[in-house]
Design a protein around this motif. Structure first.
Motif, mmCIF file in Angstrom:
data_model
loop_
_atom_site.group_PDB
_atom_site.id
_atom_site.type_symbol
_atom_site.label_atom_id
_atom_site.label_comp_id
_atom_site.label_asym_id
_atom_site.label_seq_id
_atom_site.Cartn_x
_atom_site.Cartn_y
_atom_site.Cartn_z
ATOM 1 N N VAL A 109 0.893 -1.233 -0.037
ATOM 2 C CA VAL A 109 0.003 0.098 0.002
ATOM 3 C C VAL A 109 0.975 1.281 0.073
ATOM 4 O O VAL A 109 1.862 1.477 0.776
ATOM 5 C CB VAL A 109 -0.992 0.010 1.354
ATOM 6 C CG1 VAL A 109 -1.767 1.155 1.268
ATOM 7 C CG2 VAL A 109 -1.869 -1.241 1.174
ATOM 8 N N ILE A 110 0.556 2.272 -0.968
ATOM 9 C CA ILE A 110 1.475 3.365 -0.931
ATOM 10 C C ILE A 110 0.279 4.368 -0.593
ATOM 11 O O ILE A 110 -0.725 4.453 -1.010
ATOM 12 C CB ILE A 110 1.981 3.594 -2.455
ATOM 13 C CG1 ILE A 110 2.975 2.418 -2.642
ATOM 14 C CG2 ILE A 110 2.377 5.066 -2.463
ATOM 15 C CD1 ILE A 110 3.539 2.475 -4.055
ATOM 16 N N THR A 111 0.879 5.404 0.183
ATOM 17 C CA THR A 111 -0.048 6.535 0.573
ATOM 18 C C THR A 111 0.633 7.746 0.369
ATOM 19 O O THR A 111 1.945 7.839 0.367
ATOM 20 C CB THR A 111 -0.463 6.456 2.085
ATOM 21 O OG1 THR A 111 0.885 6.505 2.965
ATOM 22 C CG2 THR A 111 -1.274 5.248 2.431
ATOM 23 N N GLY A 112 -0.156 8.919 0.234
ATOM 24 C CA GLY A 112 0.362 10.252 -0.048
ATOM 25 C C GLY A 112 -0.402 11.149 -0.503
ATOM 26 O O GLY A 112 -1.944 10.811 -0.633
ATOM 27 N N THR A 113 -0.136 12.335 -0.555
ATOM 28 C CA THR A 113 -1.105 13.400 -0.914
ATOM 29 C C THR A 113 -0.993 14.090 -2.237
ATOM 30 O O THR A 113 -1.955 14.846 -2.908
ATOM 31 C CB THR A 113 -1.216 14.682 -0.105
ATOM 32 O OG1 THR A 113 0.235 15.226 0.074
ATOM 33 C CG2 THR A 113 -1.417 14.205 1.484
ATOM 34 N N THR A 114 0.077 13.915 -2.797
ATOM 35 C CA THR A 114 0.494 14.362 -4.094
ATOM 36 C C THR A 114 0.877 13.212 -5.129
ATOM 37 O O THR A 114 1.649 12.109 -4.687
ATOM 38 C CB THR A 114 1.652 15.402 -4.227
ATOM 39 O OG1 THR A 114 2.877 14.879 -3.899
ATOM 40 C CG2 THR A 114 1.039 16.716 -2.980
ATOM 41 N N LEU A 115 0.922 13.508 -6.324
ATOM 42 C CA LEU A 115 1.412 12.584 -7.286
ATOM 43 C C LEU A 115 2.838 12.231 -7.022
ATOM 44 O O LEU A 115 3.169 11.307 -7.408
ATOM 45 C CB LEU A 115 0.900 12.913 -8.858
ATOM 46 C CG LEU A 115 1.157 11.989 -9.952
ATOM 47 C CD1 LEU A 115 0.319 10.512 -9.525
ATOM 48 C CD2 LEU A 115 0.939 12.388 -11.298
ATOM 49 N N THR A 116 3.491 13.299 -7.025
ATOM 50 C CA THR A 116 4.965 13.005 -6.737
ATOM 51 C C THR A 116 5.479 12.300 -5.541
ATOM 52 O O THR A 116 6.183 11.369 -5.660
ATOM 53 C CB THR A 116 5.560 14.593 -6.452
ATOM 54 O OG1 THR A 116 5.451 15.373 -7.584
ATOM 55 C CG2 THR A 116 7.290 14.449 -6.336
#
Length: 615
Positions: free
Chosen positions: A382-389
């Motif tokens: 699972v990969i989490t984040g707020t931006t595409l970068t």
């Protein structure tokens, strides 16, 4: 819920039912010990409903039901159960409590709890029972529950060595409030109202109010803390008092209105109301407007010294379905990936990262939704984040076998069992079938409308009229109606399961269900499957009465299939259905009956009814 991990947490007081008998009646001998035990109260609920989660009885006196809610929520968070019934009950089967507290001069003379009022002169005991059904919020949303409120946080503590046996302790009350706020992750000014213990005693009310003034009443700039107690309405239900307050606050959150506390025209003069921003609810009020969810707190303080405090929050709005999302959600998104081996998982990540390099304007939320529709395998990440970068950087880390703070790779979890969709034949219909789903599930309704359009060129009736049971609806007993209708409902149900991530490893169908199975498997388009089912059912209607069917309780290979007799269905190892001309079928039935075999004619009228045979 029989045989499920559902827990029962009940607060119980006064387990004196029948225990004061000086002489035990003969028919009760051997039953009083277990029959009056508090532990039996929660255990019998589990027994009656077949629940296999923890069954716990709590007695912390007047805080029992709120402590039970606290323990149930902890059990759910710890995975000890999947659902929990939590609350409390008080049944006063003897006048002992009234006699006891009248000796202490603790009862209100008029039988009214005047919570925080100048006229407070004692409490009024009463009876009651209340239960709430609790579930982890994530599970409740996944299971499409109607969520009434969320337990944001709770805490329990003890007075310790304080003033006497029954007197409340202000510092302990302040501590339990602050701990509950910490556990909930909110500040005092983010709580709008407190449903207080508020027994209406000249000793307890000022102590409790001062604790509220010292905690909630400070640093409030916009709105005061509003204060009330349901004991002014229904009396002190003791072990059920906490759940009564929870029910009141849940209803208040739902209706957006703060109820009036009765018998409290003037605040208790022993309380220094000027030391904090706390306002007694002497009149009903609209819920204060704020740019956040509505929040309420509930207090229960047991005469034993065990204190409980709980923070309730307005439930989140239902998440819109994919077909109704008009703007991508903001904030953190999660990208789930899975594969059969660690090597293919890394290759999957590399290919996705390469795709994103060529399409830098894709929305992370859209990608997250697309990934949730993929098949799930044993190796997962699972990969989490707020931006595409941020997300792409973590994706590269997965592809190259490196660690990253936004990347979680749990141990491989083998998937046990496989999913099969089984599509039955005619005979599974009933009036108004699928009507509720049609009006409540946008996904189901969308696929029903698609089936309606696919069937329309081949029918002289409307599928939507049939399912909505309008005045123009055709007769459901008609074979040329019921079979296309069942095809549409089964197809839409299968698509609904798939929308929620339940994908079949195999499909199988019986009779007309074979056509639905072929469509779901991808062998037939919706238009082709609709054409086949419509024309097939019309053909069956046209040939009604030209043949016959029989049930032979023998293995199919032992049946003599002579001229004009055919194998229709193998229903089991010793159950076979045959078909043919009426003369041939009747002759075969007579033949087997002379041999002692219970062969029977199956009533068949394709124009009005489906075939009926014993299971």
């Amino acid at each position: 819920l029989t045989n499920t991990q559902t827990g029962v947490y009940t607060g119980v007081m006064y387990n004196d039912y029948a225990s004061r008998l000086h002489q035990t009646p003969h028919d009760l001998e051997g039953h009083l010990g277990n029959g009056t035990a508090a532990s039996i109260a929660s255990g019998r609920i589990s027994y009656t409903l077949g629940l296999q989660g923890p069954a716990v009885t709590v007695d912390t006196a007047c805080s029992s039901s709120l402590v039970a809610l606290h323990l149930a929520a902890q059990a759910l968070r710890n995975g000890e159960c999947d659902l929990a019934l939590a609350g409390g009950v008080t049944v006063m089967s003897t006048p002992g409590m009234f006699v006891e507290f009248s000796r202490q001069r603790g009862l209100a003379a008029d039988g009214r709890c005047k919570s925080f009022a100048a006229s407070a002169d004692g409490f009024a005991g009463s009876e009651g029972i209340g239960l709430a059904l609790l579930e982890r919020l994530s599970d409740a949303r996944k299971n499409n529950r109607r969520i009434l409120a969320v337990i944001k946080g709770s805490a329990v503590n003890q007075d310790g060595a304080s003033n006497g046996l029954t007197a409340p302790n202000g510092p302990s009350q302040e501590r339990v409030i602050r701990q509950a706020l910490t556990n909930a992750g909110v500040t005092p000014d983010q709580v709008d109202v407190v449903e207080a213990h508020g027994t209406g005693t000249s000793l307890g009310d000022p102590i409790e109010a001062n604790a509220l003034l010292a905690t909630y009443g400070q640093s409030r700039t916009d709105q005061p803390l509003y204060l009330g107690s349901i004991k002014s309405n229904i009396g002190h239900t003791q072990a059920a008092a906490g759940i009564a307050g929870v029910i009141k606050m849940v209803q208040a959150i739902q209706h957006g209105r703060l109820p009036k506390t009765l018998h409290a025209e003037d605040g208790n003069p022993e309380i220094d109301w000027d030391t904090g921003a706390v306002t007694l609810l002497t009149q009903p009020r609209p819920w204060p407007q704020a740019n956040r969810p509505r929040r309420a707190a509930v207090s229960s303080f047991g005469v034993s010294g065990t204190n409980a405090h709980l923070i309730l929050e307005q439930p989140p709005q239902p998440t819109p379905t994919a077909s109704t999302v008009t703007e991508p959600p903001s904030g953190v998104v999660a990208w789930p990936l899975s594969a059969k081996t660690p090597e293919t998982l890394r290759e999957y990540a590399r290919r996705l990262a390469d795709h994103l390099n060529h399409h830098p304007n894709l929305d992370p939320a859209d990608i997250a939704h697309a990934l949730t529709t993929r098949t799930t395998f044993d190796q997962r990440a699972v990969i989490t984040g707020t931006t595409l970068t941020d997300l792409t950087t973590a994706l590269h880390a997965l592809a190259t076998g490196q660690d990253h703070p936004n990347l979680t790779v749990p141990p491989a979890t083998p998937i046990s069992g496989k999913v099969v969709f089984v599509f039955p034949g005619q005979g599974t219909q009933w009036p108004a079938m699928a009507h509720h789903l049609l009006t409540t599930s946008p996904v189901f309704a969308d696929h029903i409308h698609q089936a309606h359009q696919a069937l329309a060129p081949y029918t002289d009736w409307s599928l939507l009229d049939l399912l909505h049971q309008t005045g123009q609806a055709p007769d459901l007993d008609r074979t040329d109606v019921v079979q296309p209708a069942l095809f549409a409902v089964m197809t839409a149900l299968a698509r609904l399961w798939q929308h929620h991530g339940i994908h079949p490893h195999a499909v199988i169908g019986h009779s007309q269900g074979e056509i639905t199975a072929a469509h779901i498997a991808g062998a037939l388009t919706l238009n082709d499957a609709a054409k086949i089912i419509a024309l097939r059912s019309q053909t069956l209607t046209n040939i009604a009465g030209t043949g016959a069917m029989a049930h032979i309780p023998l293995p199919h290979h032992q049946i003599n299939l002579e001229a004009d007799v055919h194998l229709a269905a193998i229903n089991g190892p010793n159950s076979t259905t045959i078909s043919g001309t009426p003369h041939a079928i009747h002759a075969l039935i007579d033949h087997y009956k002379t041999q002692g075999v219970d062969a029977r004619l199956i009533p068949v009228d394709y124009a009005s009814h489906s075939p009926h045979i014993d299971p």
